[in-house]
Design a protein around this motif. Structure first.
Motif, mmCIF file in Angstrom:
data_model
loop_
_atom_site.group_PDB
_atom_site.id
_atom_site.type_symbol
_atom_site.label_atom_id
_atom_site.label_comp_id
_atom_site.label_asym_id
_atom_site.label_seq_id
_atom_site.Cartn_x
_atom_site.Cartn_y
_atom_site.Cartn_z
ATOM 1 N N VAL A 1 0.849 -1.185 0.000
ATOM 2 C CA VAL A 1 0.000 0.000 0.000
ATOM 3 C C VAL A 1 0.887 1.238 0.000
ATOM 4 O O VAL A 1 1.811 1.342 0.811
ATOM 5 C CB VAL A 1 -0.904 0.028 1.256
ATOM 6 N N VAL A 2 0.631 2.156 -0.902
ATOM 7 C CA VAL A 2 1.330 3.434 -0.892
ATOM 8 C C VAL A 2 0.506 4.371 -0.005
ATOM 9 O O VAL A 2 -0.595 4.769 -0.363
ATOM 10 C CB VAL A 2 1.464 4.002 -2.322
ATOM 11 N N VAL A 3 0.994 4.672 1.152
ATOM 12 C CA VAL A 3 0.205 5.377 2.158
ATOM 13 C C VAL A 3 -0.219 6.769 1.694
ATOM 14 O O VAL A 3 -1.327 7.201 1.965
ATOM 15 C CB VAL A 3 0.982 5.449 3.491
ATOM 16 N N SER A 4 0.634 7.455 0.977
ATOM 17 C CA SER A 4 0.274 8.800 0.548
ATOM 18 C C SER A 4 -0.906 8.799 -0.416
ATOM 19 O O SER A 4 -1.526 9.826 -0.644
ATOM 20 C CB SER A 4 1.471 9.482 -0.115
ATOM 21 N N GLU A 5 -1.240 7.632 -0.973
ATOM 22 C CA GLU A 5 -2.356 7.533 -1.908
ATOM 23 C C GLU A 5 -3.644 7.032 -1.267
ATOM 24 O O GLU A 5 -4.596 6.743 -1.962
ATOM 25 C CB GLU A 5 -1.981 6.608 -3.076
ATOM 26 N N LEU A 6 -3.694 6.914 0.034
ATOM 27 C CA LEU A 6 -4.922 6.478 0.685
ATOM 28 C C LEU A 6 -6.022 7.495 0.432
ATOM 29 O O LEU A 6 -5.816 8.701 0.576
ATOM 30 C CB LEU A 6 -4.712 6.314 2.194
ATOM 31 N N SER A 7 -7.170 7.019 0.046
ATOM 32 C CA SER A 7 -8.274 7.921 -0.247
ATOM 33 C C SER A 7 -9.085 8.240 1.008
ATOM 34 O O SER A 7 -9.717 9.281 1.087
ATOM 35 C CB SER A 7 -9.183 7.314 -1.311
ATOM 36 N N LYS A 8 -9.038 7.331 1.985
ATOM 37 C CA LYS A 8 -9.792 7.546 3.215
ATOM 38 C C LYS A 8 -8.824 7.907 4.348
ATOM 39 O O LYS A 8 -7.662 7.516 4.321
ATOM 40 C CB LYS A 8 -10.570 6.282 3.589
ATOM 41 N N PRO A 9 -9.293 8.600 5.368
ATOM 42 C CA PRO A 9 -8.408 8.964 6.476
ATOM 43 C C PRO A 9 -7.893 7.764 7.259
ATOM 44 O O PRO A 9 -6.815 7.801 7.840
ATOM 45 C CB PRO A 9 -9.279 9.841 7.377
ATOM 46 N N LEU A 10 -8.667 6.651 7.264
ATOM 47 C CA LEU A 10 -8.267 5.467 8.018
ATOM 48 C C LEU A 10 -8.679 4.215 7.247
ATOM 49 O O LEU A 10 -9.827 4.114 6.799
ATOM 50 C CB LEU A 10 -8.955 5.468 9.386
ATOM 51 N N THR A 11 -7.739 3.280 7.078
ATOM 52 C CA THR A 11 -8.030 2.007 6.418
ATOM 53 C C THR A 11 -7.501 0.880 7.290
ATOM 54 O O THR A 11 -6.370 0.947 7.769
ATOM 55 C CB THR A 11 -7.365 1.938 5.022
ATOM 56 N N ALA A 12 -8.325 -0.156 7.516
ATOM 57 C CA ALA A 12 -7.941 -1.275 8.361
ATOM 58 C C ALA A 12 -7.642 -2.499 7.508
ATOM 59 O O ALA A 12 -8.482 -2.921 6.707
ATOM 60 C CB ALA A 12 -9.061 -1.591 9.349
ATOM 61 N N TYR A 13 -6.449 -3.071 7.691
ATOM 62 C CA TYR A 13 -6.030 -4.262 6.955
ATOM 63 C C TYR A 13 -6.030 -5.475 7.881
ATOM 64 O O TYR A 13 -5.518 -5.418 8.996
ATOM 65 C CB TYR A 13 -4.633 -4.062 6.351
ATOM 66 N N CYS A 14 -6.592 -6.552 7.377
ATOM 67 C CA CYS A 14 -6.760 -7.787 8.146
ATOM 68 C C CYS A 14 -5.427 -8.454 8.454
ATOM 69 O O CYS A 14 -4.563 -8.560 7.588
ATOM 70 C CB CYS A 14 -7.641 -8.752 7.352
ATOM 71 N N ARG A 15 -5.295 -8.917 9.696
ATOM 72 C CA ARG A 15 -4.134 -9.716 10.105
ATOM 73 C C ARG A 15 -4.565 -11.046 10.716
ATOM 74 O O ARG A 15 -3.734 -11.769 11.240
ATOM 75 C CB ARG A 15 -3.266 -8.937 11.101
ATOM 76 N N CYS A 16 -5.881 -11.332 10.678
ATOM 77 C CA CYS A 16 -6.348 -12.594 11.269
ATOM 78 C C CYS A 16 -6.635 -13.647 10.193
ATOM 79 O O CYS A 16 -6.897 -14.788 10.514
ATOM 80 C CB CYS A 16 -7.599 -12.372 12.112
ATOM 81 N N TRP A 17 -6.609 -13.266 8.944
ATOM 82 C CA TRP A 17 -6.799 -14.162 7.806
ATOM 83 C C TRP A 17 -8.212 -14.726 7.731
ATOM 84 O O TRP A 17 -8.434 -15.771 7.160
ATOM 85 C CB TRP A 17 -5.775 -15.315 7.831
ATOM 86 N N ARG A 18 -9.167 -14.061 8.303
ATOM 87 C CA ARG A 18 -10.544 -14.550 8.267
ATOM 88 C C ARG A 18 -11.509 -13.553 7.644
ATOM 89 O O ARG A 18 -12.716 -13.787 7.612
ATOM 90 C CB ARG A 18 -10.998 -14.919 9.676
ATOM 91 N N SER A 19 -11.013 -12.462 7.140
ATOM 92 C CA SER A 19 -11.878 -11.435 6.579
ATOM 93 C C SER A 19 -12.505 -11.871 5.256
ATOM 94 O O SER A 19 -11.834 -12.458 4.400
ATOM 95 C CB SER A 19 -11.070 -10.154 6.339
ATOM 96 N N GLY A 20 -13.761 -11.550 5.078
ATOM 97 C CA GLY A 20 -14.433 -11.805 3.814
ATOM 98 C C GLY A 20 -14.076 -10.775 2.770
ATOM 99 O O GLY A 20 -14.449 -10.914 1.604
ATOM 100 N N THR A 21 -13.366 -9.732 3.178
ATOM 101 C CA THR A 21 -12.947 -8.680 2.250
ATOM 102 C C THR A 21 -11.427 -8.545 2.238
ATOM 103 O O THR A 21 -10.898 -7.479 1.962
ATOM 104 C CB THR A 21 -13.577 -7.327 2.649
ATOM 105 N N PHE A 22 -10.729 -9.646 2.547
ATOM 106 C CA PHE A 22 -9.261 -9.634 2.608
ATOM 107 C C PHE A 22 -8.651 -8.984 1.367
ATOM 108 O O PHE A 22 -9.119 -9.242 0.265
ATOM 109 C CB PHE A 22 -8.754 -11.083 2.726
ATOM 110 N N PRO A 23 -7.679 -8.103 1.455
ATOM 111 C CA PRO A 23 -6.852 -7.840 2.619
ATOM 112 C C PRO A 23 -7.439 -6.817 3.599
ATOM 113 O O PRO A 23 -6.782 -6.486 4.583
ATOM 114 C CB PRO A 23 -5.548 -7.325 2.021
ATOM 115 N N LEU A 24 -8.638 -6.320 3.330
ATOM 116 C CA LEU A 24 -9.221 -5.354 4.256
ATOM 117 C C LEU A 24 -9.931 -6.070 5.403
ATOM 118 O O LEU A 24 -10.499 -7.149 5.225
ATOM 119 C CB LEU A 24 -10.216 -4.449 3.508
ATOM 120 N N CYS A 25 -9.931 -5.470 6.570
ATOM 121 C CA CYS A 25 -10.614 -6.003 7.754
ATOM 122 C C CYS A 25 -12.119 -5.781 7.617
ATOM 123 O O CYS A 25 -12.557 -4.707 7.217
ATOM 124 C CB CYS A 25 -10.090 -5.269 8.993
ATOM 125 N N ASP A 26 -12.889 -6.832 7.937
ATOM 126 C CA ASP A 26 -14.347 -6.687 7.949
ATOM 127 C C ASP A 26 -14.924 -6.939 9.340
ATOM 128 O O ASP A 26 -16.123 -7.116 9.499
ATOM 129 C CB ASP A 26 -14.998 -7.606 6.916
#
Ligand code: FES
Length: 77
Positions: free
Chosen positions: A28-53
């Motif tokens: 992820v290029v952080v300077s290109e984030l469109s939202k102020p906060l983005t959560a990335y999954c580290r539990c490997w169970r997200s239905g929207t991986f790599p994003l946290c759901d």
């Protein structure tokens, strides 16, 4: 009893996400984030991986684990 403990420690944390890949890497290029906060999954169970759901909540309750997401915050200008 020791054998059970060793086997549990050797289990894969990723049950099913992108198993055809030798190693799952996301960049992820952080300077290109469109939202102020983005959560990335580290539990490997997200239905929207790599994003946290929020699936880590259910996983933690079921297993006593304590995993949570990686939060990326957009740098304020
Ligand atoms: Fe995996 Fe939130 S769903 S860390």
């Amino acid at each position: 009893r020791r054998l059970v403990s060793v086997r549990a420690e050797a289990q894969a944390i990723n049950p099913e996400i992108r198993k055809s890949e030798e190693k799952v890497v996301d960049a992820v290029v952080v300077s290109e984030l469109s939202k102020p906060l983005t959560a990335y999954c580290r539990c490997w169970r997200s239905g929207t991986f790599p994003l946290c759901d929020g699936s880590h909540v259910k996983h933690n309750k079921a297993t006593g684990d304590n995993v949570g997401p990686l939060l990326l915050k957009k740098q304020k200008e």
